[in-house]
Design a protein around this motif. Structure first.
Motif, short mmCIF file in Angstrom:
data_model
loop_
_atom_site.label_atom_id
_atom_site.label_comp_id
_atom_site.label_asym_id
_atom_site.label_seq_id
_atom_site.Cartn_x
_atom_site.Cartn_y
_atom_site.Cartn_z
N ASP A 1 -34.60 -66.49 -66.56
CA ASP A 1 -35.86 -66.90 -65.93
C ASP A 1 -37.01 -66.80 -66.93
O ASP A 1 -37.87 -67.69 -67.01
N ILE A 2 -37.04 -65.70 -67.64
CA ILE A 2 -38.12 -65.46 -68.61
C ILE A 2 -38.05 -66.51 -69.72
O ILE A 2 -39.08 -67.06 -70.13
N ALA A 3 -36.86 -66.79 -70.21
CA ALA A 3 -36.70 -67.79 -71.26
C ALA A 3 -37.18 -69.15 -70.79
O ALA A 3 -37.89 -69.87 -71.52
N SER A 4 -36.82 -69.51 -69.57
CA SER A 4 -37.25 -70.80 -69.03
C SER A 4 -38.76 -70.88 -68.91
O SER A 4 -39.37 -71.89 -69.29
N ALA A 5 -39.38 -69.82 -68.40
CA ALA A 5 -40.84 -69.82 -68.24
C ALA A 5 -41.55 -69.84 -69.58
O ALA A 5 -42.65 -70.40 -69.69
N ALA A 6 -40.95 -69.24 -70.59
CA ALA A 6 -41.56 -69.21 -71.93
C ALA A 6 -41.18 -70.42 -72.76
O ALA A 6 -41.66 -70.58 -73.88
N ASP A 7 -40.30 -71.27 -72.21
CA ASP A 7 -39.83 -72.48 -72.89
C ASP A 7 -39.14 -72.15 -74.22
O ASP A 7 -39.41 -72.76 -75.26
N VAL A 8 -38.24 -71.17 -74.15
CA VAL A 8 -37.43 -70.81 -75.32
C VAL A 8 -35.99 -70.65 -74.86
O VAL A 8 -35.71 -70.55 -73.66
N ALA A 9 -35.07 -70.61 -75.81
CA ALA A 9 -33.67 -70.37 -75.49
C ALA A 9 -33.49 -68.92 -75.06
O ALA A 9 -34.17 -68.02 -75.57
N VAL A 10 -32.57 -68.68 -74.14
CA VAL A 10 -32.34 -67.32 -73.67
C VAL A 10 -31.88 -66.42 -74.82
O VAL A 10 -32.18 -65.22 -74.86
N GLN A 11 -31.19 -67.01 -75.81
CA GLN A 11 -30.77 -66.22 -76.97
C GLN A 11 -31.97 -65.71 -77.74
O GLN A 11 -31.93 -64.61 -78.33
N THR A 12 -33.06 -66.47 -77.75
CA THR A 12 -34.28 -66.04 -78.42
C THR A 12 -34.87 -64.80 -77.75
O THR A 12 -35.36 -63.88 -78.42
N VAL A 13 -34.82 -64.77 -76.42
CA VAL A 13 -35.34 -63.62 -75.69
C VAL A 13 -34.51 -62.39 -76.01
O VAL A 13 -35.04 -61.31 -76.30
N TYR A 14 -33.18 -62.52 -76.00
CA TYR A 14 -32.32 -61.39 -76.31
C TYR A 14 -32.48 -60.94 -77.76
O TYR A 14 -32.52 -59.74 -78.06
N GLU B 1 -46.69 -66.36 -87.97
CA GLU B 1 -47.61 -66.63 -86.86
C GLU B 1 -46.88 -67.32 -85.71
O GLU B 1 -47.11 -67.01 -84.54
N GLN B 2 -45.97 -68.22 -86.06
CA GLN B 2 -45.21 -68.90 -85.01
C GLN B 2 -44.32 -67.91 -84.26
O GLN B 2 -44.20 -67.97 -83.02
N ALA B 3 -43.72 -66.98 -85.00
CA ALA B 3 -42.87 -65.98 -84.36
C ALA B 3 -43.68 -65.08 -83.44
O ALA B 3 -43.24 -64.73 -82.33
N ARG B 4 -44.91 -64.69 -83.89
CA ARG B 4 -45.77 -63.85 -83.05
C ARG B 4 -46.18 -64.61 -81.79
O ARG B 4 -46.23 -64.03 -80.69
N ALA B 5 -46.48 -65.89 -81.95
CA ALA B 5 -46.87 -66.69 -80.78
C ALA B 5 -45.71 -66.79 -79.79
O ALA B 5 -45.91 -66.74 -78.57
N THR B 6 -44.50 -66.93 -80.30
CA THR B 6 -43.33 -67.00 -79.42
C THR B 6 -43.14 -65.69 -78.68
O THR B 6 -42.86 -65.67 -77.47
N ARG B 7 -43.29 -64.56 -79.38
CA ARG B 7 -43.17 -63.25 -78.73
C ARG B 7 -44.22 -63.09 -77.63
O ARG B 7 -43.91 -62.61 -76.54
N ARG B 8 -45.45 -63.49 -77.92
CA ARG B 8 -46.52 -63.37 -76.92
C ARG B 8 -46.20 -64.21 -75.69
O ARG B 8 -46.45 -63.80 -74.56
N ARG B 9 -45.65 -65.41 -75.93
CA ARG B 9 -45.31 -66.29 -74.81
C ARG B 9 -44.21 -65.68 -73.95
O ARG B 9 -44.26 -65.75 -72.72
N ILE B 10 -43.23 -65.07 -74.58
CA ILE B 10 -42.14 -64.43 -73.84
C ILE B 10 -42.66 -63.25 -73.03
O ILE B 10 -42.32 -63.07 -71.86
N VAL B 11 -43.49 -62.42 -73.67
CA VAL B 11 -44.02 -61.24 -72.97
C VAL B 11 -44.91 -61.67 -71.81
O VAL B 11 -44.85 -61.08 -70.72
N ARG B 12 -45.74 -62.69 -72.01
CA ARG B 12 -46.60 -63.18 -70.93
C ARG B 12 -45.74 -63.67 -69.75
O ARG B 12 -46.03 -63.37 -68.59
N ALA B 13 -44.68 -64.40 -70.07
CA ALA B 13 -43.79 -64.89 -69.01
C ALA B 13 -43.12 -63.72 -68.29
O ALA B 13 -43.00 -63.73 -67.05
N ALA B 14 -42.69 -62.71 -69.03
CA ALA B 14 -42.06 -61.55 -68.41
C ALA B 14 -43.02 -60.84 -67.48
O ALA B 14 -42.67 -60.47 -66.35
#
Length: 199
Positions: free
Chosen positions: A30-43, A1-14
């Motif tokens: 930019d997307i990582a910063s807006a989603a409050d995650v590491a850029v490596q997480t986005v990649y 659930e936490q992983a899904r929430a993180t994905r949703r946050r990244i997609v919303r920011a994108a």
């Protein structure tokens, strides 16, 4: 659930950043910063910005609060079972219109970028072809309730629906000419009813 929430946050920011800044003006950082995650997480989650653009399209189509594909959304189910074709048509335009309202800013950016970016062009074409098919299926539902105007082919009817309940006209009327969403909605319902005459 936490992983899904993180994905949703990244997609919303994108979605938000691409709509606001454009595709080329938005970086993965930019997307990582807006989603409050590491850029490596986005990649790690999405690999490329093009993949994120496609996911942002899905976000616009399915919505945020209770993400569902259109055929599973309440308005679609109501349209399917509604016996009165006039009511069913309004349900169609209202439901598709909410998707168009969310998707139009992204559509405008992707259309403008497609000429210079092959990945964006592929994603843009993929989602537009899906819209063509989805609209054709909805028109078949309407035609099952009342016939089209004499001489109106299914293909021609779909061209008209894609125009009236599509992002180009929506963008021109709401962003370019100052119409409200409700004004566009009433016009689109009347236009489809008049031109396709489903009932």
């Amino acid at each position: 659930e936490q992983a899904r929430a993180t994905r949703r946050r990244i997609v919303r920011a994108a979605y938000q950043l691409i709509c606001e800044r454009g595709y080329s003006g938005t970086t993965m950082a930019d997307i990582a910063s807006a989603a409050d995650v590491a850029v490596q997480t986005v990649y790690f989650s999405f690999n490329t910005k093009a993949r994120l653009l496609s996911e942002a399209y899905d976000f616009a189509v399915m919505g945020e609060d209770d993400p569902l594909i259109p055929t599973d959304q309440a308005w679609y189910r109501q349209m399917l079972t509604e016996p009165d074709v006039k009511v069913a048509l309004r349900l169609l335009v209202e439901g598709a219109g909410e998707i168009i309202r969310r998707a139009t800013p992204l559509y405008v950016v992707a259309r403008g970028t497609a000429a210079s970016d092959a990945d964006v062009a592929r994603i843009f074409d993929q989602h537009e072809r899906r819209r063509v098919g989805d609209y054709a299926a909805m028109l078949e539902i309407l035609r099952g309730k009342a016939p089209f105007r004499t001489g109106m082919s299914a293909e021609h009817a779909n061209h008209l629906l894609l125009l009236f309940v599509g992002p180009d006209v929506y963008h021109f009327l709401t962003s370019g000419s100052g119409w409200t969403h409700d004004e566009w909605l009433d016009w689109a319902v009347a236009s489809v009813a008049s031109q396709v005459r489903a009932g």
